[in-house]
Design an enzyme around this catalytic site. Structure first.
Site, short mmCIF file in Angstrom:
data_model
loop_
_atom_site.label_atom_id
_atom_site.label_comp_id
_atom_site.label_asym_id
_atom_site.label_seq_id
_atom_site.Cartn_x
_atom_site.Cartn_y
_atom_site.Cartn_z
CG ASP A 75 -0.16 0.05 2.53
OD1 ASP A 75 0.57 -0.90 2.83
OD2 ASP A 75 -0.26 1.06 3.26
CG HIS B 106 -1.58 -7.25 -1.45
ND1 HIS B 106 -2.93 -7.30 -1.71
CD2 HIS B 106 -1.41 -6.15 -0.68
CE1 HIS B 106 -3.55 -6.30 -1.12
NE2 HIS B 106 -2.65 -5.58 -0.48
CG ASP C 248 2.34 -15.97 -6.97
OD1 ASP C 248 2.25 -14.77 -6.61
OD2 ASP C 248 2.98 -16.33 -7.97
CD GLU D 15 0.68 -5.67 2.04
OE1 GLU D 15 -0.22 -6.18 2.72
OE2 GLU D 15 0.85 -4.44 1.93
O1 9MR Z 1 2.98 -6.76 9.32
C1 9MR Z 1 1.75 -6.41 9.94
C2 9MR Z 1 1.21 -7.61 10.68
O2 9MR Z 1 2.08 -7.97 11.73
C3 9MR Z 1 -0.18 -7.29 11.22
O3 9MR Z 1 -0.72 -8.46 11.79
C4 9MR Z 1 -1.07 -6.79 10.09
C5 9MR Z 1 -2.48 -6.43 10.54
O4 9MR Z 1 -2.47 -5.36 11.40
O5 9MR Z 1 -0.49 -5.64 9.50
C6 9MR Z 1 0.76 -5.90 8.91
O6 9MR Z 1 1.27 -4.72 8.40
C7 9MR Z 1 0.61 -4.14 7.29
C8 9MR Z 1 0.29 -2.71 7.67
O7 9MR Z 1 -0.69 -2.70 8.67
C9 9MR Z 1 -0.15 -1.87 6.49
N1 9MR Z 1 0.77 -1.99 5.39
C10 9MR Z 1 0.99 -3.36 4.98
C11 9MR Z 1 1.58 -4.15 6.11
C12 9MR Z 1 1.98 -5.56 5.67
O8 9MR Z 1 0.89 -6.38 5.43
#
Ligand code: 9MR
Length: 564
Positions: free
Chosen positions: A151, A479, A529, A538
């Site tokens: 994102d 992603h 994938d 992601e």
């Molecule tokens: O890496 C993060 C993971 O530990 C959490 O469980 C998750 C949900 O809160 O969020 C992951 O981080 C994401 C972040 O919130 C927004 N940008 C993408 C990150 C990777 O998925």
């Protein structure tokens, strides 16, 4: 079941351990040929089931292959179809590629073809005039920085472990890091910076702009909602800095203090500015020790606040870095009342990063001329604290090493490690091994770190190299909005997918779009994938940083024979 041999798809250093896994339990030996001759025939070293994949597999040890070249694997007179490479530069491209990826994540500037090749793109998110959430009259300038992940948000808390880990490459291997180049534009203010420090500065500059005049630090800079999957320049939604938190201030303080030690050699003014900012953030955090992030109801971007947040690990992290930079007693006092422990490293807990630095007590190493940080760390931690940190670190490395030895795949993963971003947990376990290796010179730790990178690069039950653009089979549909929004078939290279686990958060959110990959019931198999699989496919800066650390550290160790 496939009988494809599973091993590192990129290659092995001549002196590295070489493990090959083959599903099944056949009694035929594994035969290895170079272009003309059979050079090795080995029996399985062990046969067993990895509980995380549930399949019966055999493990072969090909460590005797030390001559550089390409080797072909046969069993029962059949070519198994894959070649194994022994190469003196095995991880060099991976080291550069995983670091170059941070350039591709840059906000606010165009990526020129000269540097980005076919992944060149227009500038996204200038962020020179962003709103302050909850303060409609106010606008701030917070340009530059890396997009956090797939994102377009920029999050201070997630910079903590990321920037630390990247700076640590420089601290641990400065001579190597100074010469490593991967074609990125020079920093205008300090053109002499090596590529690694130049890339990190792009994010440090942004972080500095996230500090308010009272020392507080904004938690994140995002739109109110995640945008559709298009290229960065097409996302024109309003952007906001949202919240001010204790953890943002402390992650910021730790990064700035560590960076001030390193950048002082290149630009004293810049280093001073960072140290001042770090101390101001610390003072603010001490006055506001429990300001944790609360997501407003109209915002859905990342939260970066772990369950049960109490701020303690972030205080330790910042205190250690501030002590290294200033020698002030106040920071040691924090560590007396808020002791180091064995909590493992991830964005939500930086305790072990503090342990690394105390255990190494680098001014000690400086004296013996060993620390390549270049005599930057003038202050020594008191001996009892150092002993405690060493105990914690070595206990951890010892137990993890047992896990590695007892696992049929030789991969140090605990049951709780199979979580969102499991590949990064694995890489961080690899860093624990290397930290143990630096202190003890025990080769078992070095080899266990290798075995982890082998897992990421193909020695896994899915037969995949989890880094885009590397190996024979790697993720094609991560992603990652920039990769989805360009018209280029291959995803941006050098990024590691989050990895398998059974959380299935994406399946739950979009059951019609994401096939239920969790039905396999085994964490090491639960990966898809698919662009919509944000829980397994992601990418993120805090995941690529430990990958880059492992690749660069192993490259430096094997090529320069440092630390051995
Ligand atoms: O890496 C993060 C993971 O530990 C959490 O469980 C998750 C949900 O809160 O969020 C992951 O981080 C994401 C972040 O919130 C927004 N940008 C993408 C990150 C990777 O998925």
């Amino acid at each position: 079941m496939s009988f494809t041999p599973l091993f590192n798809q990129i290659g092995f250093y001549p002196d590295a351990p070489k493990t090959v896994i083959i599903p099944g339990s056949s009694s035929f030996p594994l035969e290895v040929f170079d272009d003309c001759h059979r050079v090795l025939a080995v029996k399985p070293q062990a046969t067993g089931v990895w509980p995380y994949s549930g399949e019966m597999v055999q493990r072969f040890d090909l460590s005797h292959l030390k001559k550089t070249g390409t080797y072909y694997l046969y069993r029962d007179e059949k070519n198994l179809g894959l070649s194994l490479v022994v190469d003196k530069m095995a991880y060099q491209q991976l080291a550069k590629g995983s670091l170059k990826w941070f350039y591709y994540q840059r906000a606010s500037m165009a990526l020129e073809p000269e540097y980005a090749g076919k992944w060149s793109r227009a500038a996204g998110h200038k962020d020179d005039c962003v709103k302050v959430y909850g303060d409609p009259a106010r606008l701030i300038c917070a340009s530059k920085g890396w997009y956090d992940a797939g994102d377009y948000g920029k999050y201070i808390v997630n910079c903590g472990i990321t920037v630390f880990t990247l700076l640590q490459i420089f601290e641990d291997f400065p001579e190597y890091a100074k010469t490593l180049k991967w074609n990125i534009p020079r920093d205008e203010q300090i053109p002499s910076l090596p590529d690694l420090l130049c890339e990190i500065k792009y994010n440090l500059d942004w972080m500095l702009s996230m500090q308010d005049s009272d020392g507080s630090v904004f938690h994140k800079l995002t739109a109110l909602k995640f945008c559709p999957h298009y290229a960065p320049d097409l996302d024109t939604a309003d952007r906001y800095v949202i919240g001010k938190t204790t953890t943002a201030a402390l992650n910021f303080a730790g990064n700035m203090a560590q960076a001030s030690l390193i950048y002082s050699k290149y630009d004293e003014e810049y280093a001073k500015r960072m140290l001042l900012a770090a101390e101001k953030a610390w003072v603010w955090a001490k006055k506001h020790p429990t300001e944790f992030y609360r997501q407003p109801s109209d915002v859905n971007t990342g939260q970066y606040t772990p369950l049960g947040e109490n701020g303690k690990p972030s205080f330790k992290f910042a205190a250690v870095e501030l002590f290294r930079a200033t020698g002030k007693q106040e920071y040691l006092e924090e560590l007396n009342s808020n002791p180091l422990n064995e909590d493992p490293p991830w964005w939500g807990n930086l305790n072990l990063l503090a342990v690394y630095h105390v255990a190494r007590n680098e001014s000690d190493e400086n004296k013996s001329g060993k620390n390549k940080a270049g005599g930057h760390v003038p202050y020594k931690f008191p001996e009892p604290l150092v002993q405690k940190a060493r105990e914690i670190l070595l206990q951890k490395a010892y137990h993890l090493c047992d896990v590695s030895k007892n696992s049929i795949y030789h991969v140090a993963m605990n049951p709780e490690d199979w979580t969102w971003g499991s590949n990064a947990v694995a890489c961080n376990n690899g860093i624990i091994f290397l930290q143990g290796f630096y202190l003890t010179k025990n080769l078992e730790y070095l080899h266990a770190a290798h075995q982890i990178l082998d897992y990421i690069l193909g020695k896994n039950p899915l037969d995949i190299c989890y880094v885009t653009g590397f190996g024979k089979r790697s993720p094609l549909h991560p992603h990652h909005r920039p990769s989805e929004g360009d018209n280029i078939e291959e995803p941006v290279p050098g990024m590691m997918a989050g990895g398998p686990h059974l959380g299935g958060q994406d399946v739950k959110r979009e059951p019609d779009r994401v096939p239920d990959y969790t039905l396999c019931g085994k964490p090491a198999l639960a990966y898809l994938d698919h662009e919509a699989s944000f829980a397994t496919n992601e990418v993120a800066i805090n995941w690529n940083a430990p990958l880059a650390y492992l690749a660069t550290a192993l490259d430096a160790i094997y090529n320069l024979k440092t630390h051995t």
